[in-house]
Design a protein around this motif. Structure first.
Motif, PDB file in Angstrom:
ATOM      1  N   GLU A 207       0.835  -1.207   0.000  1.00  0.00           N
ATOM      2  CA  GLU A 207       0.000   0.000   0.000  1.00  0.00           C
ATOM      3  C   GLU A 207       0.867   1.254   0.000  1.00  0.00           C
ATOM      4  O   GLU A 207       0.650   2.191  -0.769  1.00  0.00           O
ATOM      5  CB  GLU A 207      -0.929   0.014   1.223  1.00  0.00           C
ATOM      6  N   MET A 208       1.883   1.268   0.857  1.00  0.00           N
ATOM      7  CA  MET A 208       2.759   2.443   0.931  1.00  0.00           C
ATOM      8  C   MET A 208       3.547   2.609  -0.364  1.00  0.00           C
ATOM      9  O   MET A 208       3.704   3.724  -0.887  1.00  0.00           O
ATOM     10  CB  MET A 208       3.713   2.313   2.127  1.00  0.00           C
ATOM     11  N   GLY A 209       4.019   1.492  -0.907  1.00  0.00           N
ATOM     12  CA  GLY A 209       4.785   1.539  -2.157  1.00  0.00           C
ATOM     13  C   GLY A 209       3.943   2.080  -3.299  1.00  0.00           C
ATOM     14  O   GLY A 209       4.382   2.959  -4.052  1.00  0.00           O
ATOM     15  N   ASP A 210       2.705   1.569  -3.426  1.00  0.00           N
ATOM     16  CA  ASP A 210       1.818   2.032  -4.497  1.00  0.00           C
ATOM     17  C   ASP A 210       1.480   3.508  -4.355  1.00  0.00           C
ATOM     18  O   ASP A 210       1.363   4.231  -5.336  1.00  0.00           O
ATOM     19  CB  ASP A 210       0.490   1.246  -4.466  1.00  0.00           C
ATOM     20  N   ARG A 211       1.331   3.924  -3.100  1.00  0.00           N
ATOM     21  CA  ARG A 211       0.884   5.293  -2.866  1.00  0.00           C
ATOM     22  C   ARG A 211       2.019   6.301  -3.029  1.00  0.00           C
ATOM     23  O   ARG A 211       1.879   7.301  -3.705  1.00  0.00           O
ATOM     24  CB  ARG A 211       0.285   5.385  -1.459  1.00  0.00           C
TER      25      ARG A 211
END
Ligand code: IPM
Ligand code: MN
Length: 356
Positions: A207-211
């Motif tokens: 989630e953090m990577g995508d965001r």
């Protein structure tokens, strides 16, 4: 006006005092050369103090340490004290109380250093482990029932909350971006068995990577496979992020492939607070006061401390001298086989730094 940093020095047990002495010797030269000041205050926490006073840490310890800009630690561990008392009462207590939620452990093979890995050189071994440092099996969550019976039950749980996972991941992503080498962050977990804890890590990671970090390539390895690849293809790794327990284990493996405990350093980092830097080799009691232990790990810990304080040029300069010394001046990194004494290695690093 030049900056002044107040450093708490915890020489600790065994060979800790010998190696911290060499580290501060080198730090003083760096301060002089790069125009900043270091004030040291020494604390006697460790096994000797515990055996004399029966107190692991004075009640004022944490409060006093908070007044400093950083902490330099030698080693904690004493052969006459039962395992767990000093480790939990000093090292882990300080990590927790000062909320040093990152344990940063570079795994870098310096020139001239022997690695047990066949056909691998400095071009293959250069990565960093970001070990979460406050959660997991280290929280002491659990207990024992039916003690000393044939049915004794012991439980010790891996505990993580989303906040802890997110802040460690944030640090790791940012670190990978700043490092700017392969821009690859690998999560080391065990999603096939620890389906609660590492599922949390895995979702938070993606989630953090995508965001926020689409510029960083994400990889995932189970912890057992991580060990395998660290030995077979260490060149694959750039930055690895993992939980506390796996991080503890894979960084000992890391220390061995980078040439052993004589060179491995780490930082217990609170990015918003007070950090603590240490050679990760322990107190090595059998070498105490023999002037044979390698101080380079402590000197590297000192360099990491300066980097965290923002003295980047001084930190880089120390690391360069360490590389010069491993490449051309030492016979081996092993205690007693360096070809010179602990103090002479410190003198040599200090001298080359002063004249470089
Ligand atoms: C380390 C050590 C400690 C840990 C021990 C001494 C508590 O092994 O710094 O890696 O497990 O974290
Ligand atoms: Mn360890």
């Amino acid at each position: 006006m030049s900056k002044t940093y107040n450093i708490a020095v915890l020489p600790g047990d065994g060979t800790g005092p010998e190696v911290t002495r060499e580290a501060t010797k080198v730090l003083d030269v760096a301060a002089e050369k790069f125009n900043f000041k270091l004030n040291y205050e020494e604390y006697d926490f460790g096994g000797e103090r515990y055996l004399k006073t029966n107190e692991v840490l004075p009640v004022t310890a944490v409060e006093n340490l908070r007044k400093h800009d950083s902490i330099l630690l030698g080693a904690i561990g004493h052969p006459d004290v039962k395992p767990g008392i000093l480790e939990k009462g000093i090292l882990l207590k300080l990590r927790f109380e000062l909320d040093q939620y990152i344990n940063l452990r570079p795994v870098k093979l310096y020139p001239g250093v022997d690695t047990p890995l066949k056909d691998k050189g400095p071009e293959h071994i250069d990565f960093v482990v970001v070990r979460e440092n406050t959660g997991d099996l280290y929280t002491g969550t659990g207990g024992v029932t039916l003690k000393d019976t044939p049915h004794e039950v012991a439980v010790q749980s891996a505990v993580y909350n989303r906040f802890q996972v997110d802040r460690a991941l944030r640090y790791a992503f940012e670190y990978t971006r700043k490092r700017n080498k392969k821009n690859t962050l690998a999560l080391c977990g065990k999603t096939n068995v620890l389906t609660y804890v590492y599922d949390l890590w895995d979702r938070a990671f993606n989630e953090m990577g995508d965001r926020d970090y689409m510029d960083i390539t994400r990889e995932y390895y189970h912890v057992d496979a991580t060990c395998m690849w660290m030995v077979k293809n260490p060149e694959w790794f750039d930055v690895i992020v993992t939980g506390n327990m796996f991080g503890d284990i894979i960084t000992d493996l890391g220390a061995m492939i980078q040439g052993g405990m004589g060179i491995a350093a780490g930082g217990n980092i609170n990015p918003e607070g007070i950090s603590m830097f240490e050679p990760i080799g322990g107190s090595a009691p059998k070498y105490t006061d023999k002037n044979v232990i390698n101080p380079l790990a402590a000197i590297c810990a000192g360099s990491m401390m300066l980097e965290t304080l923002g003295e980047f040029d001084a930190a880089t300069a120390i690391e360069k001298v360490v590389m010069e010394v491993t490449a051309n001046r030492l016979k081996s990194l092993a205690a007693g086989r360096m070809g010179m004494g602990t103090d002479a290695v410190g003198d040599l690093v200090a001298e080359i730094l002063a004249s470089s």
